[in-house]
Design a protein around this motif. Sequence first.
Motif, PDB file in Angstrom:
ATOM      1  N   PHE A  86       0.816  -1.216   0.000  1.00  0.00           N
ATOM      2  CA  PHE A  86       0.000   0.000   0.000  1.00  0.00           C
ATOM      3  C   PHE A  86       0.849   1.265   0.000  1.00  0.00           C
ATOM      4  O   PHE A  86       0.435   2.285  -0.555  1.00  0.00           O
ATOM      5  CB  PHE A  86      -0.940  -0.006   1.209  1.00  0.00           C
ATOM      6  N   GLY A  92      -6.008   5.842  -3.959  1.00  0.00           N
ATOM      7  CA  GLY A  92      -7.282   5.163  -4.185  1.00  0.00           C
ATOM      8  C   GLY A  92      -7.187   3.659  -4.303  1.00  0.00           C
ATOM      9  O   GLY A  92      -8.158   3.017  -4.725  1.00  0.00           O
ATOM     10  N   SER A  93      -6.050   3.088  -3.901  1.00  0.00           N
ATOM     11  CA  SER A  93      -5.888   1.631  -3.986  1.00  0.00           C
ATOM     12  C   SER A  93      -6.499   0.962  -2.751  1.00  0.00           C
ATOM     13  O   SER A  93      -5.809   0.288  -1.977  1.00  0.00           O
ATOM     14  CB  SER A  93      -4.400   1.270  -4.119  1.00  0.00           C
ATOM     15  N   TRP A  94      -7.791   1.151  -2.592  1.00  0.00           N
ATOM     16  CA  TRP A  94      -8.458   0.690  -1.369  1.00  0.00           C
ATOM     17  C   TRP A  94      -8.607  -0.820  -1.316  1.00  0.00           C
ATOM     18  O   TRP A  94      -8.913  -1.377  -0.262  1.00  0.00           O
ATOM     19  CB  TRP A  94      -9.821   1.365  -1.248  1.00  0.00           C
ATOM     20  N   PRO A  97      -6.190  -2.374   1.639  1.00  0.00           N
ATOM     21  CA  PRO A  97      -6.710  -2.476   3.002  1.00  0.00           C
ATOM     22  C   PRO A  97      -7.869  -3.469   3.118  1.00  0.00           C
ATOM     23  O   PRO A  97      -7.960  -4.218   4.094  1.00  0.00           O
ATOM     24  CB  PRO A  97      -7.174  -1.045   3.316  1.00  0.00           C
ATOM     25  N   ALA A 120      -6.262   0.663   8.388  1.00  0.00           N
ATOM     26  CA  ALA A 120      -7.038   1.053   7.206  1.00  0.00           C
ATOM     27  C   ALA A 120      -7.738   2.384   7.434  1.00  0.00           C
ATOM     28  O   ALA A 120      -7.721   3.269   6.553  1.00  0.00           O
ATOM     29  CB  ALA A 120      -8.058  -0.033   6.872  1.00  0.00           C
ATOM     30  N   THR A 123      -5.800   5.522   6.890  1.00  0.00           N
ATOM     31  CA  THR A 123      -5.549   5.961   5.514  1.00  0.00           C
ATOM     32  C   THR A 123      -6.720   6.781   4.964  1.00  0.00           C
ATOM     33  O   THR A 123      -6.717   7.160   3.796  1.00  0.00           O
ATOM     34  CB  THR A 123      -5.287   4.756   4.591  1.00  0.00           C
ATOM     35  N   PRO A 125     -10.099   6.089   4.243  1.00  0.00           N
ATOM     36  CA  PRO A 125     -10.927   5.622   3.128  1.00  0.00           C
ATOM     37  C   PRO A 125     -12.330   6.213   3.137  1.00  0.00           C
ATOM     38  O   PRO A 125     -12.954   6.330   2.083  1.00  0.00           O
ATOM     39  CB  PRO A 125     -10.970   4.100   3.350  1.00  0.00           C
ATOM     40  N   ALA A 128     -13.006   9.079   0.772  1.00  0.00           N
ATOM     41  CA  ALA A 128     -12.838   8.850  -0.665  1.00  0.00           C
ATOM     42  C   ALA A 128     -14.137   9.101  -1.420  1.00  0.00           C
ATOM     43  O   ALA A 128     -15.237   8.918  -0.884  1.00  0.00           O
ATOM     44  CB  ALA A 128     -12.379   7.420  -0.908  1.00  0.00           C
ATOM     45  N   GLY A 133     -13.588   2.930  -1.417  1.00  0.00           N
ATOM     46  CA  GLY A 133     -13.063   3.535  -0.205  1.00  0.00           C
ATOM     47  C   GLY A 133     -14.072   3.500   0.927  1.00  0.00           C
ATOM     48  O   GLY A 133     -13.738   3.160   2.074  1.00  0.00           O
ATOM     49  N   ARG A 134     -15.314   3.830   0.606  1.00  0.00           N
ATOM     50  CA  ARG A 134     -16.348   3.804   1.639  1.00  0.00           C
ATOM     51  C   ARG A 134     -16.620   2.372   2.110  1.00  0.00           C
ATOM     52  O   ARG A 134     -16.910   2.127   3.283  1.00  0.00           O
ATOM     53  CB  ARG A 134     -17.643   4.431   1.098  1.00  0.00           C
ATOM     54  N   ALA A 136     -14.295   0.052   2.239  1.00  0.00           N
ATOM     55  CA  ALA A 136     -13.178  -0.232   3.136  1.00  0.00           C
ATOM     56  C   ALA A 136     -13.450   0.336   4.526  1.00  0.00           C
ATOM     57  O   ALA A 136     -13.192  -0.320   5.555  1.00  0.00           O
ATOM     58  CB  ALA A 136     -11.887   0.342   2.571  1.00  0.00           C
TER      59      ALA A 136
END
Length: 231
Positions: A86, A92-94, A97, A120, A123, A125, A128, A133-134, A136
């Motif tokens: 990560f 945006g590489s959710w 996590p 997580a 970070t 998320p 986002a 993201g949400r 995550a």
Amino acid sequence: MPKSEAAEREDWTAHLAREEARYREGEERLADAASAAGADADARQRQLTRLGNAAGGAGLSLLMLGRREQAAEWLARAAERYRESFRDAPPGSWGRPIGAIKALVLADDWAGAEDAARWALGTNPGEADSPIGRYAAALALLVLERDEEARLHADAVRIRDDFPSDIGDALAFLAAQDVMGYTTAIESVLKSFETREEYLEDLPVADTVLVLQALAERRHMAAELSSPLLP
């Protein structure tokens, strides 16, 4: 015609061997890249993600074979690789996590899953724009049993056109501890796995269902499910 138990076991043994081989080959490539001058951080993070996928695949194969202790070792390795990847991943590489949390939940390592969930959330998320993201954020908060906060993120993704509404529903109903709503949603999620043609790492297993069911079990609201895609 349904496969015999022996045939299914043979299939999963073959899947396990393939994933273990992918992991070993990936480790060799990672070591080669690390020893090369001017190692490419982007190439490294992508290779770490592939290692995470292979380790997770081995873990899932072992779960399907009923070898839970060995599965937990591989799943912990997957979580570690996802977290390593990560740092240098694109914004945006959710999925990293999410992958780490899911792996540790599947390993039944709740202390590890809670640590991954706190990492997580660090970070951000939940801030986002993307539904992943949400997702995550909702997943991490459910692991930490911060259900009211999780519900806000689950409600945000369940109404979006670019996210599976039944997964969003399952998250929201878990957060609300709505047993009937959750049961309907998780049955829909399982059906979506049963009707798809492609799976991550070519492994026909409903891993998201297993994770949601583990979260439901902690709330005494797990559904009774049966499928060739579940252990």
